[in-house]
Design an enzyme around this catalytic site. Structure first.
Site, PDB file in Angstrom:
ATOM      1  CE  LYS A   1      -0.175  -0.513   4.962  1.00 23.50           C
ATOM      2  NZ  LYS A   1      -0.804  -1.358   5.993  1.00 23.50           N
TER       3      LYS A   1
ATOM      4  CE1 TYR B   1      10.057  31.769   5.202  1.00 23.85           C
ATOM      5  CE2 TYR B   1       9.920  29.384   5.068  1.00 23.85           C
ATOM      6  CZ  TYR B   1       9.719  30.640   4.506  1.00 23.85           C
ATOM      7  OH  TYR B   1       9.178  30.730   3.256  1.00 23.85           O
TER       8      TYR B   1
HETATM    9  C1  PLP Z   1      -0.081  -2.063   6.795  1.00 23.29           C
HETATM   10  C2  PLP Z   1      -0.558  -3.371   7.235  1.00 23.29           C
HETATM   11  C3  PLP Z   1       0.344  -4.429   7.382  1.00 23.29           C
HETATM   12  C4  PLP Z   1       1.836  -4.243   7.311  1.00 23.29           C
HETATM   13  O1  PLP Z   1       2.266  -3.678   8.522  1.00 23.29           O
HETATM   14  P1  PLP Z   1       3.801  -3.328   8.844  1.00 23.29           P
HETATM   15  O2  PLP Z   1       3.776  -2.878  10.239  1.00 23.29           O
HETATM   16  O3  PLP Z   1       4.171  -2.247   7.891  1.00 23.29           O
HETATM   17  O4  PLP Z   1       4.585  -4.564   8.603  1.00 23.29           O
HETATM   18  C5  PLP Z   1      -0.188  -5.676   7.677  1.00 23.29           C
HETATM   19  N1  PLP Z   1      -1.522  -5.854   7.827  1.00 23.29           N
HETATM   20  C6  PLP Z   1      -2.408  -4.847   7.724  1.00 23.29           C
HETATM   21  C7  PLP Z   1      -3.846  -5.113   7.930  1.00 23.29           C
HETATM   22  C8  PLP Z   1      -1.951  -3.569   7.445  1.00 23.29           C
HETATM   23  O5  PLP Z   1      -2.818  -2.554   7.379  1.00 23.29           O
END
Ligand code: PLP
Length: 367
Positions: A40, A250
């Site tokens: 993702k 800034y």
């Molecule tokens: C993002 C996600 C993962 C992966 O998690 P990490 O901590 O990045 O390894 C696994 N399962 C679900 C449901 C997630 O949303």
């Protein structure tokens, strides 16, 4: 006549050898379970088109995205039956989209279960909420008639505290075991990256690492197994001499105590380089650390060039991105450090990785 844009002043090099090695290490650490891959957020900011082929080549077959908008880019690389969509369908349009493409929604509520059945149903995954209270059916909802109608491939849950030694982990596992007895399903999955290190009980049939694939080290149990994958660099776009008393950036947070040579670097908030890096941050030039001066100021940050007298306009500085250290220096989480890397970086595969991939293709063509 075509006019090519000049090369960008930010680049992000992806070590796909390290990415593949991380997947294989996590697959091995998953014991009798196989490792999937959370891809993702554009592979946590690193780029689906660069990362997913390397994950496929390494052996990954179970891919997870969050949004429906992330499905189409992934389907350039993997078959739809290998794609799970974590947010699930919140309306009929999303359910029909999943059905039409043949990807697997993760069903997260009774509402989603009904939408999926109304769209024609078919293989899906089912998320049970065992304590993170984010998405997922509560255990008490599992005996609903709409759940019995589902064709559940992977029954899954998600840990709230896998990166901590917390009693919540064992409690969630116990709740997950109870849920397994209530729903017919083919496989089970509860572990994210950190969950893999919690041991065999948490590994089930499938693990779902994300962060650690991309070089994150969420828990001590994974240290020593995970290699850095992402290497950001930013170019110096201006060099100037400060006089004693000149202030930088800034709100004038840094004032030169004496004459000094400084570089202005094209890196800022939109690139994920937030103000929290502050005065504790530094870049490197040929291995030598160059401290940041003052605040990150929109698209620029100023560095002290005292240690790099030969560095000038157009030279590249390394942004230190070994994630456990970068998280300490910036106060950002390792997740934020990766996913914040903006679209102005030119992403590419490290040269030796790209050459190996090209040679492998040639070999395949010859045989
Ligand atoms: C993002 C996600 C993962 C992966 O998690 P990490 O901590 O990045 O390894 C696994 N399962 C679900 C449901 C997630 O949303």
């Amino acid at each position: 006549m075509t006019t090519q844009p000049p090369p960008p002043t930010l680049r992000l090099t992806i070590d796909t050898h390290a990415l593949a090695a991380n997947w294989r290490a996590l697959d091995t650490l998953s014991g009798s379970a196989r490792a999937g891959a959370a891809v993702k957020a554009n592979c946590y900011g690193l780029g689906v088109d660069l990362c997913v082929p390397a994950l496929v080549e390494a052996g990954a077959r179970d891919f997870f995205v969050a949004h429906w908008s992330e499905v189409a880019p992934l389907l350039d690389h993997v078959p739809p039956s290998q794609v799970g969509v974590l947010h699930g369908p919140i309306n009929a349009q999303e359910a029909h989209y999943a059905k039409a493409l043949g990807v697997r929604p993760v069903i997260n509520s009774l509402h989603q279960a009904r939408l999926w059945s109304e769209a024609g149903g078919g293989a899906c995954h089912l998320m049970v909420d065992t304590g993170i209270h984010r998405l997922g059916l509560t255990p008490s909802e599992l005996d609903d008639a709409s759940v019995a109608k589902l064709d559940v491939q992977v029954l899954m849950s998600h840990l709230s505290s896998a990166d901590e030694d917390s009693p919540a982990n064992a409690a969630q596992l116990a709740a997950f075991r109870a849920a397994r007895a209530m729903v017919s399903h083919r496989e089970t999955s509860i572990a994210n990256s950190a969950g893999i290190a919690l041991g065999a009980d948490f590994q089930c049939d499938l693990t779902r690492p994300g962060l650690a694939l991309y070089g994150g080290v969420p828990s001590a149990g994974l240290a020593g197994h995970i290699r850095q994958v992402a290497y950001p660099q930013a170019a110096i776009i201006h060099v100037r001499e400060l006089k004693a008393g000149d202030a930088v950036g800034y709100n004038r947070e840094f004032t030169a105590p004496a004459p000094m040579r400084v570089g202005t670097v094209s890196l800022g908030y939109a690139d994920g380089f937030l103000r929290s890096w502050g005065a504790r941050g530094y870049f490197r030039h040929k291995g030598r650390p160059l401290p940041l001066l003052g605040k990150v100021s929109m698209d620029m940050v100023v560095v002290d060039l005292a240690e790099a007298p030969e560095a000038g306009v157009g030279d590249w500085l390394d942004v230190p991105y070994y994630l456990p250290d970068a998280a300490q220096h910036s106060g950002l989480s390792q997740y934020e450090l990766l996913t914040g890397l903006g679209h102005r970086f030119e992403r590419s595969i490290a040269l030796d990785c790209a050459e190996d991939a090209a040679n492998a293709k040639d070999d395949a063509a010859q045989h």
